[in-house]
Design an enzyme around this catalytic site. Sequence first.
Site, PDB file in Angstrom:
ATOM      1  N   LYS A 275      -5.028   8.828  12.060  1.00  8.00           N
ATOM      2  CA  LYS A 275      -4.665   6.901  12.944  1.00  8.00           C
ATOM      3  C   LYS A 275      -5.721   6.886  14.921  1.00  8.00           C
ATOM      4  O   LYS A 275      -5.732   7.981  15.082  1.00  8.00           O
ATOM      5  CB  LYS A 275      -3.122   7.352  13.155  1.00  8.00           C
ATOM      6  CG  LYS A 275      -2.147   7.126  12.056  1.00  8.00           C
ATOM      7  CD  LYS A 275      -0.070   7.054  12.345  1.00  8.00           C
ATOM      8  CE  LYS A 275       0.470   6.846  11.106  1.00  8.00           C
ATOM      9  NZ  LYS A 275       0.189   6.193  10.429  1.00  8.00           N
ATOM     10  N   ARG A 349       4.367   8.493   0.624  1.00  5.25           N
ATOM     11  CA  ARG A 349       4.970   9.021  -0.481  1.00  5.25           C
ATOM     12  C   ARG A 349       5.271  10.315  -1.013  1.00  5.25           C
ATOM     13  O   ARG A 349       5.377  10.244  -2.520  1.00  5.25           O
ATOM     14  CB  ARG A 349       4.507   7.548  -1.120  1.00  5.25           C
ATOM     15  CG  ARG A 349       2.969   7.954  -1.173  1.00  5.25           C
ATOM     16  CD  ARG A 349       1.857   6.320  -1.671  1.00  5.25           C
ATOM     17  NE  ARG A 349       2.354   5.564   0.213  1.00  5.25           N
ATOM     18  CZ  ARG A 349       2.133   4.378   0.083  1.00  5.25           C
ATOM     19  NH1 ARG A 349       0.985   3.572  -1.059  1.00  5.25           N
ATOM     20  NH2 ARG A 349       1.581   3.808   1.209  1.00  5.25           N
TER      21      ARG A 349
HETATM   22  N1  BES Z   1       4.550   6.785   8.685  1.00  5.11           N
HETATM   23  C1  BES Z   1       3.099   5.093   8.492  1.00  5.11           C
HETATM   24  C2  BES Z   1       4.001   4.032   8.112  1.00  5.11           C
HETATM   25  C3  BES Z   1       4.121   3.218   9.451  1.00  5.11           C
HETATM   26  C4  BES Z   1       3.367   2.725  10.795  1.00  5.11           C
HETATM   27  C5  BES Z   1       6.077   3.613  10.000  1.00  5.11           C
HETATM   28  C6  BES Z   1       3.836   1.775  11.409  1.00  5.11           C
HETATM   29  C7  BES Z   1       5.910   2.339  11.028  1.00  5.11           C
HETATM   30  C8  BES Z   1       5.452   1.939  12.184  1.00  5.11           C
HETATM   31  C9  BES Z   1       2.997   5.711   6.960  1.00  5.11           C
HETATM   32  O1  BES Z   1       3.210   7.045   6.872  1.00  5.11           O
HETATM   33  C10 BES Z   1       1.239   5.688   7.051  1.00  5.11           C
HETATM   34  O2  BES Z   1       0.595   5.584   7.490  1.00  5.11           O
HETATM   35  N2  BES Z   1       1.045   4.925   5.493  1.00  5.11           N
HETATM   36  C11 BES Z   1      -0.108   3.432   5.704  1.00  5.11           C
HETATM   37  C12 BES Z   1      -0.085   3.221   4.554  1.00  5.11           C
HETATM   38  C13 BES Z   1      -1.852   3.408   4.361  1.00  5.11           C
HETATM   39  C14 BES Z   1      -2.559   4.879   3.975  1.00  5.11           C
HETATM   40  C15 BES Z   1      -1.714   2.702   2.296  1.00  5.11           C
HETATM   41  C16 BES Z   1      -0.257   2.846   6.215  1.00  5.11           C
HETATM   42  O3  BES Z   1       0.845   1.761   6.623  1.00  5.11           O
HETATM   43  O4  BES Z   1      -1.398   2.279   6.984  1.00  5.11           O
HETATM   44 ZN    ZN Z   2       1.362   8.392   7.525  1.00  2.00          ZN
END
Ligand code: BES
Ligand code: ZN
Length: 497
Positions: A275, A349
Site C-alpha cells: 500500500k 477475502r
Molecule cells: N483492508 C483493506 C481494505 C480497507 C481499505 C479497509 C481502507 C479500510 C480502509 C483490504 O485488505 C484491501 O486492501 N482491499 C483492497 C482490495 C483490492 C486489492 C481489490 C482495496 O480496497 O484496495
Molecule cells: Zn489489503
Amino acid sequence: MEFSIKSIPFLGADAEGLLLFSFEGGPSNQLKEIDKSLGGRIGRAFKRGEFKGKEREVYSLSLWGEARYERIILAGLGQESRFNKDKVRMASALGVKEARRFKLSYLAIAPMGFGGCGHEETLQLMVEGCLLGTYRFDRLKTKGGEDGDVKGCVFITETDIDMGVMRQGIERGIAIAESVNHVRDLINSPGNIITPKALAREAKRIARGSQLTCKVLNLDDIKRLGMNAFLSVAKGSAEPGCIIIMEYRGVGGREKPVVLAGKAVTFDSGGISIKPSKNMEQMKYDMAGGGAVIGVIEALARLKLPVNVVGIIPATENLPGGRATKPGDVVKSMSGKTIEIISTDAEGRMILADALSYALRYKPRVIIDLATLTGACVVALGRHAIGMMGNNRKYLDMIREAGEASGERVWELPIWEEYEDLIKSDVADMKNVGDRSAGTIVGAIFLKHFVEDTPWVHLDIAGTAWADKESAYQPKGATGVGVRLLIEFLEHLIEDE
Ligand code: BES
Ligand code: ZN
Ligand code: ZN
C-alpha cells in the site's frame, strides 16, 4: 463509571451536577417543575434563545451555591416528531462530556419519558451514551489527559417506577457499552501490541470465568486442515497467524448455532502489492471485524441471551518479505477451490474463504461475516453505512431492521450473477480481485463461493469501523461497530423462532 438509581427529589442528589433533557420548542412540564426551585433560570434560557433543545445542543448554567448542585446541564433531543433512540445516546454522551469538561465527578441525571421507549430501554440508552461517549484510548500515554473523569451517575426517578426493571436497563447498557469499548481498545491498539497471538490471548481472557469456550488453531492445525488461502497471507509474516474459535452456548441441545466470522488482519501493509505509505498506520484497524465478533460474544455471555453462537476469527498480519505470497501465485483453499492471487492486498477475502469453509462444519442456521474488506466501500458509502450483501432475503431484512434499531445502519448492494465474470481466472477456479469496478460487490462475490447453500450475510465495515473525527458518542478512532447491530439482530432472532 458507576451507575445507580435513587427515588429522591430532582434537586436532592449527592452530586455536583444535574443533567436534564429537552426536546426543541420549550421546557417540558418536568423541566418547569424543576425550574420552580431554580428561580426560573431554565425558562429564561429558553426565552433568550440561549438553549433551544436542538439535536446535539448542550447548554450549562452555573448555580453559584443557589442549590445543591454546582451546575445544571441541558441536553437537546431535537424535534419530538423526529425522535429516535439514537438521539438519547447522543444527548446523554454530550451531557456527560459537558460534565467532564467542568470536572464534575458525580452527575445526577433526570431521565424523562420518550415516545415508544420504556423506562428500561431509556436507561439502557443513557448508560450506553455515557460510557461510549466518554471512552478514551489513553493507556499508551504515560501522563493522564486534561480533564478528569465523571466517576458516577445517579438516575433520579419518580417513586412509582419499578426499580428492578430500571436496574436491568442499566445492566444491559453497561454490558453492551463495555463490550464495545473493549473492542475499541483492541482495534486502537497498534500492530506491535495486538499481534494475532495477543488477540488470541485476549479472547481466552474474556472466555475465562464465563460460560464461553475459546480454542485457538495454530499454524500446524491450519496446515493440517488444508487452509492454504489463510496460509497464503500468514506465511509472509514472522508473527505466527492463528484462528480463534469462541463458542457461546446460551441454549443447550442441538439448536444450530449462528456463526459469526470476523476478519482480523492485525496489520495490513498490502503484502507484496504494498500500500502507499500515506495513512498506512490506520491499517491497524483491519482487525475490526474480528474484534467485533469477540465483542458480540463477550456481550452475549454478559447478557445471557438464549441462543447458540460460534465466533471464528482468522488472525494474521499481511506483510511483504522473502516468504510472502507473490502476485500470480495459485493456492488451493480448504474448500478445494483454487485461487489465483492477483493482489496480495486482497487478503481479507483469502483468510475469510477458509474461515467460511470451516464455519460449514457447524451446520449453522446463518453465517454472518464482518470485515474491513474494501476501500471501495468507504468510497461508496462513506463512514455512515455498513455495506451489506448476502444470499438470503430473510436474514438480510432482519439485519437491515437491526441496523435501524441499533443506530448501526446497513445499506444493501446487489450480488447479481453477472458480476461473477469479474473474478474469472485464466489459470485457476477464480482470481481474488476483479478490475477497478464494483470493488465491494466483487469482495462478496468471491466470498459467496465458500458458503455453499448456507444462509449468509456479509457486512463490509471498512468505512464504519473507523471515525476520522469525534462525534457525540463516538471518539476519533475505532468505533467498535457491529456489536450493537448483532446483539440487536440476535435478540430479534430469539423472539422470532
Ligand atoms: N483492508 C483493506 C481494505 C480497507 C481499505 C479497509 C481502507 C479500510 C480502509 C483490504 O485488505 C484491501 O486492501 N482491499 C483492497 C482490495 C483490492 C486489492 C481489490 C482495496 O480496497 O484496495
Ligand atoms: Zn489489503
Ligand atoms: Zn485488509
